[in-house]
Structures are given as C-alpha cells and as structure tokens.
Design a protein around this motif. Structure first.
Motif, PDB file in Angstrom:
ATOM      1  N   ALA A  85       0.930  -1.146   0.096  1.00  0.00           N
ATOM      2  CA  ALA A  85      -0.044  -0.117  -0.195  1.00  0.00           C
ATOM      3  C   ALA A  85       0.899   1.336   0.168  1.00  0.00           C
ATOM      4  CB  ALA A  85      -1.065  -0.039   1.248  1.00  0.00           C
ATOM      5  N   LYS A  86       1.882   1.350   0.689  1.00  0.00           N
ATOM      6  CA  LYS A  86       3.031   2.319   0.794  1.00  0.00           C
ATOM      7  C   LYS A  86       3.561   2.676  -0.547  1.00  0.00           C
ATOM      8  CE  LYS A  86       4.690   2.578   5.444  1.00  0.00           C
ATOM      9  NZ  LYS A  86       5.782   2.344   6.267  1.00  0.00           N
ATOM     10  N   ILE A  87       3.800   1.287  -1.405  1.00  0.00           N
ATOM     11  CA  ILE A  87       4.476   1.591  -2.525  1.00  0.00           C
ATOM     12  C   ILE A  87       3.607   1.955  -3.554  1.00  0.00           C
ATOM     13  CG2 ILE A  87       5.233   0.202  -4.416  1.00  0.00           C
ATOM     14  CD1 ILE A  87       6.773  -1.692  -2.118  1.00  0.00           C
ATOM     15  N   ASP A  88       2.219   1.608  -3.397  1.00  0.00           N
ATOM     16  CA  ASP A  88       1.409   2.202  -4.439  1.00  0.00           C
ATOM     17  C   ASP A  88       1.090   3.713  -4.066  1.00  0.00           C
ATOM     18  OD1 ASP A  88       0.284   0.048  -6.000  1.00  0.00           O
ATOM     19  OD2 ASP A  88      -0.972  -0.693  -4.204  1.00  0.00           O
ATOM     20  N   LEU A 143       3.216   5.898  -3.082  1.00  0.00           N
ATOM     21  CA  LEU A 143       4.662   6.574  -3.287  1.00  0.00           C
ATOM     22  C   LEU A 143       4.776   6.588  -4.746  1.00  0.00           C
ATOM     23  CD1 LEU A 143       7.020   5.405  -0.529  1.00  0.00           C
ATOM     24  CD2 LEU A 143       6.256   7.644  -0.939  1.00  0.00           C
ATOM     25  N   LEU A 144       4.433   5.500  -5.454  1.00  0.00           N
ATOM     26  CA  LEU A 144       4.503   5.479  -6.673  1.00  0.00           C
ATOM     27  C   LEU A 144       3.576   6.772  -7.513  1.00  0.00           C
ATOM     28  CD1 LEU A 144       4.787   1.807  -7.807  1.00  0.00           C
ATOM     29  CD2 LEU A 144       6.638   3.446  -8.147  1.00  0.00           C
ATOM     30  N   SER A 145       2.278   6.656  -7.077  1.00  0.00           N
ATOM     31  CA  SER A 145       1.267   7.594  -7.413  1.00  0.00           C
ATOM     32  C   SER A 145       1.764   8.848  -7.341  1.00  0.00           C
ATOM     33  CB  SER A 145      -0.015   7.340  -6.593  1.00  0.00           C
ATOM     34  OG  SER A 145      -0.921   8.383  -7.239  1.00  0.00           O
ATOM     35  N   GLU A 146       2.306   9.212  -5.994  1.00  0.00           N
ATOM     36  CA  GLU A 146       2.968  10.529  -5.789  1.00  0.00           C
ATOM     37  C   GLU A 146       4.181  11.094  -6.951  1.00  0.00           C
ATOM     38  OE1 GLU A 146       4.998  13.084  -2.226  1.00  0.00           O
ATOM     39  OE2 GLU A 146       4.122  11.176  -1.678  1.00  0.00           O
ATOM     40  N   ALA A 147       4.905   9.928  -7.024  1.00  0.00           N
ATOM     41  CA  ALA A 147       6.038   9.958  -8.159  1.00  0.00           C
ATOM     42  C   ALA A 147       5.449  10.106  -9.674  1.00  0.00           C
ATOM     43  CB  ALA A 147       6.753   9.241  -7.883  1.00  0.00           C
ATOM     44  N   SER A 154       4.044   7.481 -11.244  1.00  0.00           N
ATOM     45  CA  SER A 154       4.083   6.173 -11.914  1.00  0.00           C
ATOM     46  C   SER A 154       2.986   5.306 -10.973  1.00  0.00           C
ATOM     47  CB  SER A 154       5.508   5.611 -11.377  1.00  0.00           C
ATOM     48  OG  SER A 154       5.816   4.290 -11.894  1.00  0.00           O
ATOM     49  N   ASP A 155       2.971   3.863 -11.409  1.00  0.00           N
ATOM     50  CA  ASP A 155       2.063   3.069 -10.656  1.00  0.00           C
ATOM     51  C   ASP A 155       2.804   1.416 -10.719  1.00  0.00           C
ATOM     52  OD1 ASP A 155       1.811   1.760 -13.616  1.00  0.00           O
ATOM     53  OD2 ASP A 155       0.454   3.551 -13.734  1.00  0.00           O
ATOM     54  N   LYS A 156       1.852   0.754 -10.126  1.00  0.00           N
ATOM     55  CA  LYS A 156       2.576  -0.819 -10.142  1.00  0.00           C
ATOM     56  C   LYS A 156       2.729  -1.297 -11.382  1.00  0.00           C
ATOM     57  CE  LYS A 156      -1.723  -2.933  -8.625  1.00  0.00           C
ATOM     58  NZ  LYS A 156      -2.110  -3.494  -7.344  1.00  0.00           N
ATOM     59  N   GLU A 157       2.040  -0.898 -12.459  1.00  0.00           N
ATOM     60  CA  GLU A 157       2.183  -1.524 -13.856  1.00  0.00           C
ATOM     61  C   GLU A 157       3.385  -0.857 -14.572  1.00  0.00           C
ATOM     62  OE1 GLU A 157      -1.200  -0.771 -16.166  1.00  0.00           O
ATOM     63  OE2 GLU A 157      -2.615  -1.659 -14.853  1.00  0.00           O
ATOM     64  N   SER A 158       4.220  -0.078 -13.937  1.00  0.00           N
ATOM     65  CA  SER A 158       5.615   0.449 -14.318  1.00  0.00           C
ATOM     66  C   SER A 158       6.702  -0.192 -13.619  1.00  0.00           C
ATOM     67  CB  SER A 158       5.412   1.944 -14.490  1.00  0.00           C
ATOM     68  OG  SER A 158       4.172   2.263 -15.341  1.00  0.00           O
ATOM     69  N   LEU A 159       6.325  -1.135 -12.666  1.00  0.00           N
ATOM     70  CA  LEU A 159       7.483  -1.566 -11.936  1.00  0.00           C
ATOM     71  C   LEU A 159       8.525  -2.182 -12.859  1.00  0.00           C
ATOM     72  CD1 LEU A 159       5.627  -3.445  -9.110  1.00  0.00           C
ATOM     73  CD2 LEU A 159       7.253  -1.326  -8.911  1.00  0.00           C
ATOM     74  N   LEU A 160       9.799  -1.798 -12.573  1.00  0.00           N
ATOM     75  CA  LEU A 160      10.987  -2.400 -13.458  1.00  0.00           C
ATOM     76  C   LEU A 160      11.802  -3.751 -12.324  1.00  0.00           C
ATOM     77  CD1 LEU A 160      12.705   0.702 -14.787  1.00  0.00           C
ATOM     78  CD2 LEU A 160      10.880  -0.868 -15.908  1.00  0.00           C
ATOM     79  N   SER A 161      11.906  -3.227 -11.217  1.00  0.00           N
ATOM     80  CA  SER A 161      12.418  -4.122 -10.165  1.00  0.00           C
ATOM     81  C   SER A 161      12.062  -3.921  -8.668  1.00  0.00           C
ATOM     82  CB  SER A 161      14.056  -3.836 -10.544  1.00  0.00           C
ATOM     83  OG  SER A 161      14.770  -4.665  -9.517  1.00  0.00           O
ATOM     84  N   VAL A 162      12.001  -4.896  -8.141  1.00  0.00           N
ATOM     85  CA  VAL A 162      11.522  -4.883  -6.686  1.00  0.00           C
ATOM     86  C   VAL A 162      12.549  -6.052  -5.890  1.00  0.00           C
ATOM     87  CG1 VAL A 162       9.985  -5.427  -4.864  1.00  0.00           C
ATOM     88  CG2 VAL A 162       9.350  -4.553  -7.162  1.00  0.00           C
ATOM     89  N   ASN A 194       4.510 -14.356  -0.427  1.00  0.00           N
ATOM     90  CA  ASN A 194       4.320 -14.498  -1.682  1.00  0.00           C
ATOM     91  C   ASN A 194       2.747 -14.455  -2.099  1.00  0.00           C
ATOM     92  OD1 ASN A 194       6.774 -14.300  -3.018  1.00  0.00           O
ATOM     93  ND2 ASN A 194       7.182 -16.598  -2.407  1.00  0.00           N
ATOM     94  N   ALA A 195       2.090 -15.170  -1.013  1.00  0.00           N
ATOM     95  CA  ALA A 195       0.534 -15.115  -1.264  1.00  0.00           C
ATOM     96  C   ALA A 195       0.195 -13.938  -1.519  1.00  0.00           C
ATOM     97  CB  ALA A 195       0.020 -16.004  -0.276  1.00  0.00           C
ATOM     98  N   VAL A 196       0.750 -12.686  -0.651  1.00  0.00           N
ATOM     99  CA  VAL A 196      -0.030 -11.454  -0.793  1.00  0.00           C
ATOM    100  C   VAL A 196       0.719 -10.791  -2.060  1.00  0.00           C
ATOM    101  CG1 VAL A 196      -0.107  -9.040   0.447  1.00  0.00           C
ATOM    102  CG2 VAL A 196      -0.205 -11.310   1.650  1.00  0.00           C
ATOM    103  N   TRP A 197       2.056 -11.111  -2.360  1.00  0.00           N
ATOM    104  CA  TRP A 197       2.649 -10.607  -3.550  1.00  0.00           C
ATOM    105  C   TRP A 197       1.825 -10.827  -4.702  1.00  0.00           C
ATOM    106  CZ3 TRP A 197       6.126  -7.209  -5.015  1.00  0.00           C
ATOM    107  CH2 TRP A 197       6.762  -7.441  -6.507  1.00  0.00           C
ATOM    108  N   ASP A 198       1.722 -12.149  -4.595  1.00  0.00           N
ATOM    109  CA  ASP A 198       1.042 -12.805  -5.917  1.00  0.00           C
ATOM    110  C   ASP A 198      -0.165 -12.311  -6.327  1.00  0.00           C
ATOM    111  OD1 ASP A 198       3.508 -14.296  -6.154  1.00  0.00           O
ATOM    112  OD2 ASP A 198       2.381 -16.088  -5.521  1.00  0.00           O
ATOM    113  N   ALA A 199      -0.929 -12.083  -5.124  1.00  0.00           N
ATOM    114  CA  ALA A 199      -2.450 -11.257  -5.533  1.00  0.00           C
ATOM    115  C   ALA A 199      -2.045  -9.906  -6.009  1.00  0.00           C
ATOM    116  CB  ALA A 199      -3.168 -11.320  -4.111  1.00  0.00           C
ATOM    117  N   TRP A 200      -1.389  -9.471  -5.479  1.00  0.00           N
ATOM    118  CA  TRP A 200      -0.991  -7.875  -5.910  1.00  0.00           C
ATOM    119  C   TRP A 200      -0.405  -7.647  -7.112  1.00  0.00           C
ATOM    120  CZ3 TRP A 200       3.676  -4.460  -6.099  1.00  0.00           C
ATOM    121  CH2 TRP A 200       3.275  -3.159  -5.998  1.00  0.00           C
TER     122      TRP A 200
END
Length: 116
Positions: free
Chosen positions: A45-48, A50-54, A56-64, A78-84
């Motif tokens: 949720a924090k990542i979402d 901050l990306l919005s503020e910057a 960008s969005d999670k569809e534009s992720l390059l690397s985590v 991973n269960a939470v990550w995979d859903a996200w």
C-alpha cells in the motif's frame, strides 16, 4: 541531468526521480502485532501511494528487491505479493533473508519503476 528528490531527510529520500525512472527507498510496516501477510499488504500500500505521488504506478515496476527476516515466512509473503501483481506485467524480483533494523520488521521492499 535533473534529479528530483522527494521527502528527503538528513539520511535519505523516500522518492528519487531521474531520467524517467523512479526509485523508492525501502518500505517497511513493522508493527509488532502484524504478521508477515499484513506487513506485506501495508508495504505494498505504501509502494502504491509513493508511486502515485511520483507519477508512476505498479504497472510500471521494473525491479523489486524484497528483504525478509525469516524465510519461513516466504510462502505467506508470496501469497500477498502474488495477489498484488496478479494482473500486472511482472517486474524483475529478488528476495533475500536479511537482518532487519528492528525486530518487529518482518519484510522490507525496495522498488524501481518507470515513470508512467
């Protein structure tokens, strides 16, 4: 060359934008009462946000890069990550076990994304 630093302190910036790329500092959600699944949800949720503020969005992720305190929690995280990321193009990703800054922190994520 333009570098924009957002939410800077004496130690770091939460967001850095450079050359069409967004870099986020490590995101944590270390509440002692939260398990790995809830900490992962809160980090994402924090990542979402901050990306919005910057711009960008999670569809534009390059690397985590994911740092996890104990690999016994890998499947639950991973269960939470995979859903996200279920409907998204998948970023490059690494996950390593690491000692955290505080014992209540179970997961930390560092993100690089393209500007949307």
């Amino acid at each position: 060359m333009s570098i924009e630093r957002i939410h800077s302190t004496d130690r770091m910036s939460r967001i850095v934008k450079h050359n069409g790329t967004v870099y986020l500092c490590g995101q944590t959600a270390g509440q002692a009462e939260w398990d790995i699944a809830e900490q992962t949800r809160q980090c994402l949720a924090k990542i979402d946000a901050l990306l919005s503020e910057a711009g960008s969005d999670k569809e534009s992720l390059l690397s985590v890069t994911i740092y996890i305190r104990d690999m016994k929690d890998f499947a639950a995280m991973n269960a939470v990550w995979d859903a996200w990321v279920a409907e998204l193009p998948k970023p490059a990703r690494a996950c390593v076990e690491a000692r955290m800054a505080r014992p209540e922190i179970l997961v930390e994520m560092s993100v690089i994304a393209a500007l949307a």
